[in-house]
Design a protein around this motif. Structure first.
Motif, mmCIF file in Angstrom:
data_model
loop_
_atom_site.group_PDB
_atom_site.id
_atom_site.type_symbol
_atom_site.label_atom_id
_atom_site.label_comp_id
_atom_site.label_asym_id
_atom_site.label_seq_id
_atom_site.Cartn_x
_atom_site.Cartn_y
_atom_site.Cartn_z
ATOM 1 N N TYR A 196 0.815 -1.210 0.000
ATOM 2 C CA TYR A 196 0.000 0.000 0.000
ATOM 3 C C TYR A 196 0.850 1.261 0.000
ATOM 4 O O TYR A 196 0.504 2.266 -0.646
ATOM 5 C CB TYR A 196 -0.924 -0.018 1.210
ATOM 6 C CG TYR A 196 -1.905 1.125 1.260
ATOM 7 C CD1 TYR A 196 -2.959 1.205 0.356
ATOM 8 C CD2 TYR A 196 -1.783 2.130 2.228
ATOM 9 C CE1 TYR A 196 -3.865 2.244 0.401
ATOM 10 C CE2 TYR A 196 -2.693 3.180 2.287
ATOM 11 C CZ TYR A 196 -3.729 3.228 1.370
ATOM 12 O OH TYR A 196 -4.632 4.263 1.415
ATOM 13 N N LEU A 197 1.987 1.243 0.703
ATOM 14 C CA LEU A 197 2.814 2.437 0.854
ATOM 15 C C LEU A 197 3.908 2.537 -0.208
ATOM 16 O O LEU A 197 4.685 3.489 -0.190
ATOM 17 C CB LEU A 197 3.455 2.452 2.250
ATOM 18 C CG LEU A 197 2.465 2.519 3.425
ATOM 19 C CD1 LEU A 197 3.205 2.438 4.750
ATOM 20 C CD2 LEU A 197 1.633 3.796 3.354
ATOM 21 N N ARG A 198 3.958 1.565 -1.135
ATOM 22 C CA ARG A 198 4.997 1.581 -2.157
ATOM 23 C C ARG A 198 4.571 2.460 -3.326
ATOM 24 O O ARG A 198 3.490 2.292 -3.894
ATOM 25 C CB ARG A 198 5.280 0.173 -2.650
ATOM 26 C CG ARG A 198 6.465 0.119 -3.644
ATOM 27 C CD ARG A 198 6.695 -1.285 -4.179
ATOM 28 N NE ARG A 198 6.880 -2.225 -3.093
ATOM 29 C CZ ARG A 198 6.127 -3.306 -2.913
ATOM 30 N NH1 ARG A 198 5.127 -3.564 -3.744
ATOM 31 N NH2 ARG A 198 6.355 -4.119 -1.897
ATOM 32 N N GLY A 199 5.431 3.396 -3.701
ATOM 33 C CA GLY A 199 5.175 4.243 -4.857
ATOM 34 C C GLY A 199 3.857 4.991 -4.730
ATOM 35 O O GLY A 199 3.554 5.596 -3.694
ATOM 36 N N LEU A 200 3.054 4.947 -5.796
ATOM 37 C CA LEU A 200 1.745 5.597 -5.814
ATOM 38 C C LEU A 200 0.617 4.577 -5.713
ATOM 39 O O LEU A 200 -0.510 4.840 -6.157
ATOM 40 C CB LEU A 200 1.581 6.426 -7.104
ATOM 41 C CG LEU A 200 2.512 7.624 -7.267
ATOM 42 C CD1 LEU A 200 2.241 8.325 -8.593
ATOM 43 C CD2 LEU A 200 2.353 8.602 -6.109
ATOM 44 N N ASN A 201 0.923 3.411 -5.133
ATOM 45 C CA ASN A 201 -0.110 2.379 -4.992
ATOM 46 C C ASN A 201 -1.284 2.873 -4.151
ATOM 47 O O ASN A 201 -2.436 2.507 -4.402
ATOM 48 C CB ASN A 201 0.475 1.125 -4.355
ATOM 49 C CG ASN A 201 1.404 0.393 -5.308
ATOM 50 O OD1 ASN A 201 1.418 0.679 -6.508
ATOM 51 N ND2 ASN A 201 2.187 -0.533 -4.786
ATOM 52 N N MET A 202 -0.997 3.705 -3.163
ATOM 53 C CA MET A 202 -2.050 4.262 -2.315
ATOM 54 C C MET A 202 -3.050 5.047 -3.161
ATOM 55 O O MET A 202 -4.271 4.869 -3.055
ATOM 56 C CB MET A 202 -1.427 5.172 -1.247
ATOM 57 C CG MET A 202 -2.427 5.844 -0.321
ATOM 58 S SD MET A 202 -1.639 7.125 0.702
ATOM 59 C CE MET A 202 -0.231 6.246 1.350
ATOM 60 N N PHE A 203 -2.525 5.878 -4.046
ATOM 61 C CA PHE A 203 -3.381 6.697 -4.900
ATOM 62 C C PHE A 203 -4.130 5.828 -5.908
ATOM 63 O O PHE A 203 -5.345 5.973 -6.104
ATOM 64 C CB PHE A 203 -2.512 7.734 -5.621
ATOM 65 C CG PHE A 203 -3.254 8.563 -6.619
ATOM 66 C CD1 PHE A 203 -4.002 9.657 -6.223
ATOM 67 C CD2 PHE A 203 -3.212 8.244 -7.975
ATOM 68 C CE1 PHE A 203 -4.697 10.422 -7.146
ATOM 69 C CE2 PHE A 203 -3.897 9.001 -8.901
ATOM 70 C CZ PHE A 203 -4.641 10.093 -8.492
ATOM 71 N N ALA A 204 -3.413 4.900 -6.577
ATOM 72 C CA ALA A 204 -4.033 4.047 -7.593
ATOM 73 C C ALA A 204 -5.124 3.177 -6.997
ATOM 74 O O ALA A 204 -6.192 2.988 -7.601
ATOM 75 C CB ALA A 204 -2.972 3.186 -8.271
ATOM 76 N N ALA B 84 5.930 14.119 -7.721
ATOM 77 C CA ALA B 84 5.883 12.776 -8.300
ATOM 78 C C ALA B 84 6.429 12.796 -9.718
ATOM 79 O O ALA B 84 6.133 13.708 -10.502
ATOM 80 C CB ALA B 84 4.447 12.258 -8.302
ATOM 81 N N GLU B 85 7.236 11.794 -10.051
ATOM 82 C CA GLU B 85 7.790 11.698 -11.395
ATOM 83 C C GLU B 85 6.725 11.190 -12.360
ATOM 84 O O GLU B 85 5.794 10.481 -11.985
ATOM 85 C CB GLU B 85 8.995 10.761 -11.401
ATOM 86 C CG GLU B 85 10.138 11.244 -10.525
ATOM 87 C CD GLU B 85 11.312 10.270 -10.538
ATOM 88 O OE1 GLU B 85 11.171 9.207 -11.210
ATOM 89 O OE2 GLU B 85 12.329 10.564 -9.895
ATOM 90 N N ARG B 86 6.915 11.568 -13.637
ATOM 91 C CA ARG B 86 5.937 11.156 -14.646
ATOM 92 C C ARG B 86 5.868 9.636 -14.763
ATOM 93 O O ARG B 86 4.797 9.067 -14.986
ATOM 94 C CB ARG B 86 6.299 11.773 -15.990
ATOM 95 C CG ARG B 86 5.258 11.501 -17.082
ATOM 96 C CD ARG B 86 5.645 12.197 -18.370
ATOM 97 N NE ARG B 86 5.619 13.643 -18.208
ATOM 98 C CZ ARG B 86 4.529 14.378 -18.360
ATOM 99 N NH1 ARG B 86 3.372 13.803 -18.669
ATOM 100 N NH2 ARG B 86 4.566 15.682 -18.194
ATOM 101 N N SER B 87 7.029 8.949 -14.611
ATOM 102 C CA SER B 87 7.036 7.486 -14.706
ATOM 103 C C SER B 87 6.200 6.857 -13.594
ATOM 104 O O SER B 87 5.522 5.845 -13.810
ATOM 105 C CB SER B 87 8.471 6.961 -14.655
ATOM 106 O OG SER B 87 9.097 7.341 -13.434
ATOM 107 N N MET B 88 6.232 7.445 -12.392
ATOM 108 C CA MET B 88 5.432 6.921 -11.286
ATOM 109 C C MET B 88 3.940 7.111 -11.553
ATOM 110 O O MET B 88 3.131 6.216 -11.290
ATOM 111 C CB MET B 88 5.828 7.620 -9.984
ATOM 112 C CG MET B 88 7.251 7.353 -9.536
ATOM 113 S SD MET B 88 7.652 8.251 -8.016
ATOM 114 C CE MET B 88 6.502 7.526 -6.857
#
Length: 685
Positions: free
Chosen positions: A269-277, A600-604
C-alpha cells in the motif's frame, strides 16, 4: 452558429470521442460485412445446394443482427452518457453565458449525429474491405473460388446497416437531449467536486457477502457439472440464476472492502503511488460494480460462444472425414405392407437389395462395388440400453443417463460377422475375427466406447437370447453416414450364432454401402436412388458429397455466428471499460496535477495509471474465464458425444481474439489516458 459550435466541439474533443468513434466504426463494419453474406452467392460459383445454404446463412445472420443491433444501441447509449457526464462543466458555462437548455440540447444532438454519421461512413468503407475477406473465407469454406478481382458492394446490406444505425443514433440522440434538459445549473457547476460514495461501508458485511457470493458460484458450478447441458431444465436454470446472482454479489461485495484489503498489506500500500491508484480503483468499482458485472457476463458469453462454436465446428469437420467412407449409403426400411408378408424374401435384406437395384437404371455400370448389412432387433425389445445397464450395473455417459425413462427406446442392433467384414473390406479396413463364444460391439460415439469397454469386462459377458457371449469393444462406424455420429452400439456376432436365432429376430432395416464407378457415377447414382420407389419399401439415401455439403453448411452457420457474436461482445465489453476509465482519468486530472505538484515523477504517475487500468480490465476477465472454464468443460461432454473433441485450436483462436480486441482496447486506453494527463499538466504549466 450552433452547428458550428457542435462541429467545433467534435474537432476539439477528438481525443474524447476517439474510443467511442472507433467502436462505432468497428460495429458498423462488422454489421455490414456479415449482412453481406447473402450477396456472396451471386459472386461465387456455387451449386444450387450451396447457394441455398448461403441464403439460409444470410437469413440466420439477419435474425441475429437484431440482437446485435440492440447490443450496439446500449453501447452507444452508454458511451454517450459518459461523454455527457464528462462535459457537465462545459454545459454549465453555456448556461451561464445565457444559452437556454433547448439550444444546449440541440448542440448535444448535433454532436451525436455528426459523430454517428462520420462513424457510419467510415464504418461502411471498412466494412466493404472486411466483406472481401469474408468473401474469400466463404469461397474457401465452400470449396470454390472468386472469379476475377473487384470490390463486392452489397446495396441490401448497406441499406440494412444505414437503417439500423440511423434508428440507433436517433433514439440515443433523443435520450441525450432528454438527459441534458434535466440538468440543473448548480449540479453542473459542482460536478467535478462530487466524489464517489461507497456502497458498502461495513467491512464484516462486505466480507460476509463476498463469502456468500463464492458459495453461490460454487453451487452453480456443481449443479452445472452434475446436470450438464443435455437438457435445459430447472437444474440448468437454477445454476444460471445462482451464477448470475453470485457474480453481481461478488463485485458488489468487493467494492466494499477492496480499499481495506489493500491497506492491510502495508508494504504494498505504501509503495510508490499504490495508495493513490488503489483509492482511484476502489472509487470506480464502488460506483460501477453493476456495469462491471454486466461486462463480466458478456465476456463469459463471448468466450463461451466463440470457443464452443469453433470447437463444435472442429468436431464436426473431423467427424465427417471419419464417417464418409462410402460414395453412397442407402437405408432400406420395410413398411407395414411388407412386414406382415407371407414371402420371407420380401422383407429379407437380399429382397430389399433386389428391389432397389431393379429401381435404378444402369445399376451395374454405376456401381463398382457394394456391401449390404442387415440390422436385426430382438422382438421382445430386451436388447436395449436400459436392460443392459440393469444387467451389468455399468452406468451410461451423462448424455444418456439424463434420460432414464427413454433408454428402453434406444435399440441395440445385431449384425453378422460376414456382412460386417464385407463392409470393412469395402472401405479398405482389415477384417475382424471372432471365436464361437465371442461378440464384438461397435460404436461411432466416442463417449460410448468406455461404456462398452466396461460392459465387456463383466465376467458374465453378454446374454444373446439365452447364449452367453463375451464382448469386445471397438470404436468404428459402418452405418448410414451422417454429419453427426449416431450409433450408440451395434453388436457383431458369429454367423452361426445369428443363424441359430434368426427365427427369433426381426430384421428392422438393411444398409447398402456403395462404391461408385467415378464421381459422375456417384452423382447420377445418388439421384436415381433418391427417385427410386417400390410399394412397401422405403429408401433413404446419403452420398459422400451431400454429407460434406451438409457439414459445410452447418459449420458455416456455427462458425460465422460464433465469430459475429463473439466479436461484437468483445468490442462492446472493452469499449465500456475503456470509456469508463478515460472518463475517470479525465475527471481525476486535478488529483494528478496535485501529484506532480508534490514532486511525483511522470514514470510513477504512468505506472499508477497502468496499474489502475490493467486491474480494471483484468478483474471481470478473470471471473469470466473462471465461468467459461466450467461451462466449456461441461460443453465438452456434449461435443464429445457428437464426435472428436478438440478444444486446443478453438481455444487458441479465442485467446487470439481476446488479445487483439480486448488487449488492443486496453493498450489504446492506457495510451490515451497518459495523453489526457500529459495535456492537463502542460496546460497547468
Amino acid at each position: 452558429m450552433y452547428a458550428r459550435i457542435a462541429l467545433g466541439n467534435v474537432r476539439r474533443s477528438i481525443r474524447d470521442f476517439g474510443i467511442y468513434f472507433l467502436t462505432l466504426v468497428l460495429g458498423v463494419a462488422v454489421y455490414y460485412a456479415f449482412n453481406s453474406v447473402t450477396q456472396q452467392s451471386a459472386v461465387l460459383r456455387l451449386s444450387g445446394n450451396m447457394r441455398t445454404l448461403v441464403q439460409e446463412l444470410g437469413t440466420i445472420i439477419r435474425g441475429v443482427s437484431i440482437f446485435v443491433a440492440v447490443l450496439l444501441a446500449f453501447l452507444v447509449l452508454f458511451g454517450n452518457r459518459f461523454l455527457i457526464r464528462r462535459r457537465k462543466r462545459e454545459f454549465a458555462i453555456y448556461l451561464t453565458l445565457g444559452m437556454d437548455r433547448r439550444h444546449v440540447s440541440g448542440i448535444v444532438a448535433m454532436e451525436s449525429l455528426a459523430v454517428g454519421a462520420g462513424a457510419l461512413v467510415v464504418g461502411l468503407a471498412v466494412g466493404v474491405l472486411l466483406s472481401q475477406a469474408l468473401l474469400y473465407a466463404t469461397a474457401r469454406l465452400f470449396n470454390t473460388h472468386v472469379t476475377g478481382f473487384g470490390l463486392m458492394f452489397s446495396g441490401q446490406a448497406c441499406a440494412y446497416t444505414v437503417m439500423s444505425f440511423a434508428i440507433i443514433f436517433l433514439v440515443v440522440g433523443a435520450l441525450n437531449v432528454l438527459e441534458v434538459s434535466r440538468f440543473r445549473l448548480i449540479d453542473l457547476m459542482n460536478a467535478d467536486r462530487k466524489g464517489e460514495k461507497s456502497l458498502v461501508r461495513n467491512l464484516p458485511l462486505s466480507v460476509a457477502l463476498f463469502v456468500v457470493s463464492l458459495a453461490l458460484i460454487g453451487v452453480a458450478y456443481h449443479e452445472l457439472r452434475v446436470n450438464g447441458m443435455y437438457a435445459i431444465d430447472w437444474r440448468f436454470n437454477l445454476a444460471t440464476a445462482l451464477v448470475s446472482v453470485g457474480t453481481f454479489l461478488l463485485f458488489f461485495s468487493v467494492s466494499g472492502f477492496l480499499l481495506r484489503l489493500g491497506q492491510s498489506a502495508r508494504g504494498f500500500y505504501l509503495r510508490g503511488l499504490n495508495m493513490f491508484a488503489l483509492r482511484q480503483l476502489s472509487s470506480r468499482v464502488n460506483s460501477a460494480w453493476v456495469s462491471i458485472s454486466i461486462v463480466c457476463a458478456a465476456l463469459f458469453l463471448a468466450i463461451t460462444s466463440t470457443c464452443g462454436g469453433f470447437a463444435i465446428v472442429s468436431s464436426i469437420n473431423q467427424s465427417v472425414s471419419a464417417i464418409t467412407h462410402y460414395d453412397v449409403s442407402v437405408a432400406m426400411y420395410s413398411t407395414a405392407q411388407t412386414s406382415h408378408a407371407s414371402d420371407a424374401d420380401d422383407v429379407s435384406g437380399s429382397g430389399k437389395e433386389a428391389l432397389l437395384k431393379a429401381s435404378v437404371p444402369d445399376w451395374d455400370s454405376l456401381v463398382a462395388d457394394s456391401a449390404r448389412i442387415d440390422l436385426y432387433q430382438d422382438p421382445s425389445m430386451r436388447l436395449n440400453l436400459k436392460t443392459l445397464r440393469g444387467d451389468t450395473g455399468v452406468e451410461l455417459p451423462d448424455s444418456f443417463a439424463k434420460y432414464t425413462n427413454g433408454l428402453d427406446k434406444v435399440p441395440i442392433y445385431v449384425v453378422s460377422l460376414s456382412q460386417y467384414n464385407a463392409t470393412l473390406a469395402l472401405r479398405g479396413d482389415k477384417p475382424a475375427t471372432l471365436k464361437a463364444n465371442e461378440a464384438l460391439v461397435t460404436t461411432d460415439m466416442n463417449n460410448m466406447v468406455s461404456f462398452w469397454q466396461r460392459v465387456a469386462l463383466k465376467r458374465e459377458g453378454f446374454d444373446f437370447l439365452g447364449t452367453a457371449l463375451r464382448l469386445r469393444a471397438r470404436s468404428t462406424t459402418m452405418e448410414y453416414q451422417n454429419s453427426v455420429n449416431t450409433s450408440v452400439g451395434t453388436i457383431v456376432v458369429p454367423d452361426a450364432a445369428l443363424e441359430s436365432k434368426r427365427a427369433q429376430l426381426e430384421p428392422r432395416s438393411s444398409l447398402l454401402n456403395v462404391k461408385a464407378a467415378g464421381s459422375r457415377a456417384e452423382a447420377r447414382l445418388y439421384k436415381e436412388v433418391v427417385k427410386a420407389h417400390q410399394p412397401g419399401l422405403l429408401f433413404a439415401a446419403e452420398s459422400k458429397s451431400a454429407a460434406k455439403e451438409e457439414v459445410v453448411g452447418l459449420t458455416a452457420i456455427v462458425g460465422y455466428l460464433a465469430l459475429y457474436i463473439g466479436f461484437v461482445l468483445f468490442v462492446s465489453c472493452a469499449a465500456i471499460l475503456a470509456i469508463q476509465q478515460l472518463s475517470d482519468v479525465a475527471e481525476s486530472a486535478p488529483r494528478y496535477r496535485v501529484l506532480f505538484d508534490l514532486g511525483a515523477e511522470r514514470s510513477m504517475v504512468n505506472h499508477a495509471i497502468l496499474a489502475q487500468i490493467a486491474t480494471y480490465f483484468l478483474f471481470p476477465l478473470v471471473v469470466a474465464l473462471a465461468h467459461s472454464y466450467v461451462a466449456l468443460g461441461v460443453l465438452g461432454g456434449v461435443i464429445k458425444s457428437l464426435g472428436v473433441l478438440d478444444f486446443l485450436r478453438p481455444l487458441g483462436v479465442t485467446m487470439a481474439i481476446v488479445l487483439v480486441l480486448y488487449g488492443g482496447y486496453f493498450l489504446l486506453t492506457y495510451g490515451m489516458a497518459r495523453g489526457v494527463i500529459g495535456e492537463k499538466v502542460r496546460r497547468r504549466e
